[in-house]
Design a protein around this motif. Structure first.
Motif, PDB file in Angstrom:
ATOM      1  N   SER A 127       0.832  -1.205   0.000  1.00 40.10           N
ATOM      2  CA  SER A 127       0.000   0.000   0.000  1.00 40.10           C
ATOM      3  C   SER A 127       0.862   1.248   0.000  1.00 40.10           C
ATOM      4  O   SER A 127       1.985   1.243   0.436  1.00 40.10           O
ATOM      5  N   SER A 317     -10.453   3.600  -5.900  1.00 40.90           N
ATOM      6  CA  SER A 317      -9.931   2.277  -5.525  1.00 40.90           C
ATOM      7  C   SER A 317     -11.021   1.215  -5.659  1.00 40.90           C
ATOM      8  O   SER A 317     -11.215   0.642  -6.733  1.00 40.90           O
ATOM      9  N   LYS A 321     -12.328  -0.981  -9.226  1.00 40.42           N
ATOM     10  CA  LYS A 321     -11.443  -2.137  -9.386  1.00 40.42           C
ATOM     11  C   LYS A 321     -12.028  -3.240 -10.268  1.00 40.42           C
ATOM     12  O   LYS A 321     -11.285  -4.080 -10.785  1.00 40.42           O
ATOM     13  N   GLY A 376      -6.940  -2.015  -7.184  1.00 38.04           N
ATOM     14  CA  GLY A 376      -7.513  -0.786  -6.623  1.00 38.04           C
ATOM     15  C   GLY A 376      -6.488   0.222  -6.157  1.00 38.04           C
ATOM     16  O   GLY A 376      -6.687   0.896  -5.141  1.00 38.04           O
ATOM     17  N   SER A 377      -5.364   0.365  -6.881  1.00 34.47           N
ATOM     18  CA  SER A 377      -4.345   1.351  -6.522  1.00 34.47           C
ATOM     19  C   SER A 377      -4.903   2.761  -6.700  1.00 34.47           C
ATOM     20  O   SER A 377      -5.141   3.218  -7.822  1.00 34.47           O
ATOM     21  N   THR A 378      -5.129   3.448  -5.609  1.00 35.16           N
ATOM     22  CA  THR A 378      -5.738   4.781  -5.654  1.00 35.16           C
ATOM     23  C   THR A 378      -4.941   5.743  -6.515  1.00 35.16           C
ATOM     24  O   THR A 378      -5.491   6.447  -7.376  1.00 35.16           O
TER      25      THR A 378
END
Length: 718
Positions: A127, A317, A321, A376-378
């Protein structure tokens, strides 16, 4: 001492010992265990050392029993662990609460406690939150996907740079990006990609092999320029960049790239955004007050609604996704590239791949991998949506709507003032981040935070309400306290009431904020009294100091006031900067300042040289060219503060090379600033300000008579 330090071999020896930072003014806390030291930035080490020493000074030693009340106050733990929980964790390792600690053991306990905190947060080692307002060092981890994306971005946008192209393309699978960042050139160039013209590239040291002084100048220029475009860099110092610390370097790069990608998400740059709201002043003002990320979400949901997508996307995210929202968005924006199989695909990774293929066909550069969407990498999803917006925003070109939006945006003067105060406030390290001054101050909370920074203890937090605020009268209460504190600080608030701030009266808000900035400036200069016998300082004293400094350096230029029209050439400021640090100005780059173009070249160079020296300023070239009195004052005061502070630091460093607590602390300047009288720096410092007196009312700006002027600068804040 200076002759010893000038020897390169001795410099290296002193750097190893931690007695001297080669790269300028720096307080170094050295830990014998190199791995342990690598887990902290110098900002963190200095802060933790200060707290550790305060306990030791109070009790004579530090034991396990002393740690819970100390650690529960630390920002990393205060919101997640209670004092009893900390005591319980310590009890698992130490049965005897009277066990004595040294500083290094304290650091190890701190790291162990971070591990407990991470577990409580449910943190993933993959993260990252580098695109948020501040750079955090809690987890000290980096995302390989994000690193690869940022490397690709750099390879694309800096491929043709005359200096950097010899090092590009970088390999995302290696640490090339961190190694190249160590000399500061990459970061300075990236800032200019994000906001063109921020740095005068003539001020960047671009030799293939830089000495420590030149490297530090680049990093100082980088950090001060990063603040000037809106980055938050409170947890990062030049030494962190010199060492190429991955989590900090990547954090700074991601903030810079975010600013570049979101630059057009405002009504000034893209007036077509007015289509997202109803044609009313209130709705447009609300849109103007939104953070760029929120505007991007609003834009995305606007098109998703038209496409028949039933859900609301509230983040970059979990809501994207499965790639379905992207499929609908791209189909409505670029139907000619639509693939009917995308929505029918059951496998989310395959759907994400088809989405990226669709985006690439419409012109978006392929930065992401399908798994970045699915995971879901913001940061990477935000970057992807911003790319789509830039390529095809799908908004109306209705001239009536655009004309309405253009009428609602501020004029150039107001925009420059808003920019100035927004960047200044964000540089103070307040908890709240300002996106639009005139909208964000209306609750009063941010102004209370600023007042608490510049006048600690002035705010009664028991009588303050934190946003979101449901009842309007609570906002008025906050703003009334702001005005009350302003009166206590002797601000001129004749026509200002709390309700004026709540209503967003721009003229009165600007007048109040200017007084706040000026107060901060004078307080910083007053703070030098603790190091000398100096008295308080007036605007006239700042003017006299500058003239004296230039005259003693052998130059003849003098100014009569901060309104002196001769200042427009920039020559006086270049002479002043050269007087306080002879090496910082390259006179081969200076023009005579006769034509407007020559004046602009000088003004741009002055700003970059001042930042390179160490001044944290938000001055624009126009402020020098137009001789904006207030901005000229703040620029001069910032240079004065730097000079006097470094003169005092040089004296302190000579007197106290060790703190005697097992780790070495050394405060010093890269080179001594020239003294006023040619005498010893410590005595000259006292002499420079010993006869100064202060009359705060002398240059107060009254709210009733305040005339809007350009105010795009910041005094260096501590």
């Amino acid at each position: 001492m200076n002759s010893f330090i000038e020897n390169p071999e001795n410099l290296c020896f002193l750097q190893i010992l931690g007695l001297r930072n080669l790269c300028g003014s720096f307080v170094g806390v050295v830990v014998s265990d190199q791995w342990l030291q690598s887990q902290f930035t110098q900002v963190e080490l200095r802060s933790l050392k200060s707290k550790f020493v305060s306990v030791k000074n109070q009790n004579g030693r530090v034991t396990v029993e002393d740690l819970p009340p100390l650690m529960v106050k630390l920002k990393a733990f205060s919101a997640l662990l209670t004092e009893d929980e900390i005591r319980q964790i310590l009890g698992e390792s130490y049965t005897d609460m009277s066990t004595e600690f040294d500083f290094e053991t304290f650091l190890r306990v701190y790291l162990n406690m971070q591990g407990q905190t991470t577990g409580k947060l449910g943190g993933s080692k993959n993260s990252s939150s580098f695109l948020k307002a501040s750079t955090t060092t809690l987890l000290h981890t980096i995302s390989e996907s994000e690193k690869a994306t940022y490397v690709t971005h750099i390879n694309i946008y800096l491929a043709d740079d005359p200096f950097l192209k010899q090092f590009l393309p970088l390999d995302p699978a290696t640490n090339d990006i961190f190694n190249l960042a160590k000399d500061g050139v990459l970061l300075c160039k990236l800032i200019n990609v994000a906001v063109p013209g921020t740095i005068d590239e003539r001020a960047i040291n671009t030799k293939r092999v830089l000495n420590p002084w030149e490297r530090n100048e680049n990093h100082t220029l980088c950090l001060n320029s990063a603040k000037a475009i809106g980055c938050t860099v409170v947890n990062i110092g030049t030494q962190d960049l010199v060492e190429g610390r991955p989590h900090l370097v990547l954090g700074l790069i991601s903030q810079i790239i975010k600013i570049q990608l979101l630059a057009d998400l405002n009504l000034k740059k893209t007036p077509q955004l007015v289509e997202l709201v109803e044609d009313s002043n209130a709705d447009v003002e609300e849109l103007m007050g939104l953070a760029p990320e929120k505007v991007l979400l609003k834009w995305m949901n606007f098109h998703l609604n038209k496409a028949g997508y039933e859900k609301i996307v509230a983040n970059f995210s979990s809501d994207v996704k499965d790639a379905k929202a992207y499929t609908y968005l791209l189909n409505v924006l670029a139907p000619e590239y639509c693939n009917p199989l995308t929505l029918d695909t059951k496998d989310t990774v395959e759907r994400a791949k088809l989405v990226l293929d669709h985006a690439e066909r419409m012109g978006c550069k392929r930065y992401l991998r399908p798994k970045d969407i699915v995971e879901g990498s913001t940061n990477l999803n935000l970057a992807f949506v911003a790319q789509i917006f830039h390529e095809r925003n799908g908004l109306s070109t209705d001239s009536k709507k655009i004309s309405f939006a253009e009428r609602m945006t501020d004029d150039v003067q107001i925009s420059r003032e808003e920019r100035c105060f927004r960047l200044w406030i964000n540089s103070l390290g307040t908890e709240s981040y300002v996106n639009n001054v005139f909208e964000d101050v209306r609750t009063g909370w941010i102004l209370l935070e600023v007042l608490d920074k510049v006048a600690p203890g002035s705010v009664n937090w028991k009588h303050a309400s934190k946003p979101p605020i449901k009842f309007p009268f609570r906002k008025v209460e906050n703003c009334n306290q702001v005005v009350k504190i302003g009166k206590q600080l002797k601000f001129s608030v004749v026509n200002l009431g709390g309700n004026d701030i709540v209503q967003g009266n721009k003229k009165l808000i600007v007048a109040f904020l200017w007084q706040l900035m000026r107060f901060n400036m004078l307080q910083l200069l007053k703070s030098l009294r603790s190091r000398s016998r100096g008295k308080e300082i007036t605007d006239a004293d700042i003017l006299n100091w500058a003239n004296r400094k230039v005259k003693i350096s052998g130059r003849t230029t003098q100014i009569e006031s901060f309104k002196d029209k001769s200042l427009s050439t920039g020559l006086f400021f270049l002479e002043l900067l050269s007087a306080v640090e002879p090496r910082v100005v390259n006179w081969n780059l200076v023009t005579k300042g006769e034509s407007d173009e020559e004046k602009r070249l000088n003004a741009t160079y002055i700003i970059s040289v001042a930042r390179k020296l160490g001044c944290s300023i938000f001055l624009l070239p126009e402020d020098i060219m137009e001789v904006n009195q207030k901005m000229i004052l703040t620029l001069t005061a910032s240079i004065m503060y730097w000079c006097l502070q470094h003169a005092a630091d040089e004296g302190e460093a000579a007197l106290s090379p060790s703190n005697g607590n097992g780790s070495t602390t050394y405060t010093s300047d890269a080179s001594p600033a020239p003294s006023i009288s040619g005498e010893d720096e410590r005595s000259s410092l006292c002499g420079e300000i010993s006869s100064m007196t202060m009359d705060d009312a002398a240059s107060d700006i009254t709210v009733s008579s305040y005339q809007c002027e350009n105010e795009d600068t910041e005094i260096a804040t501590v």
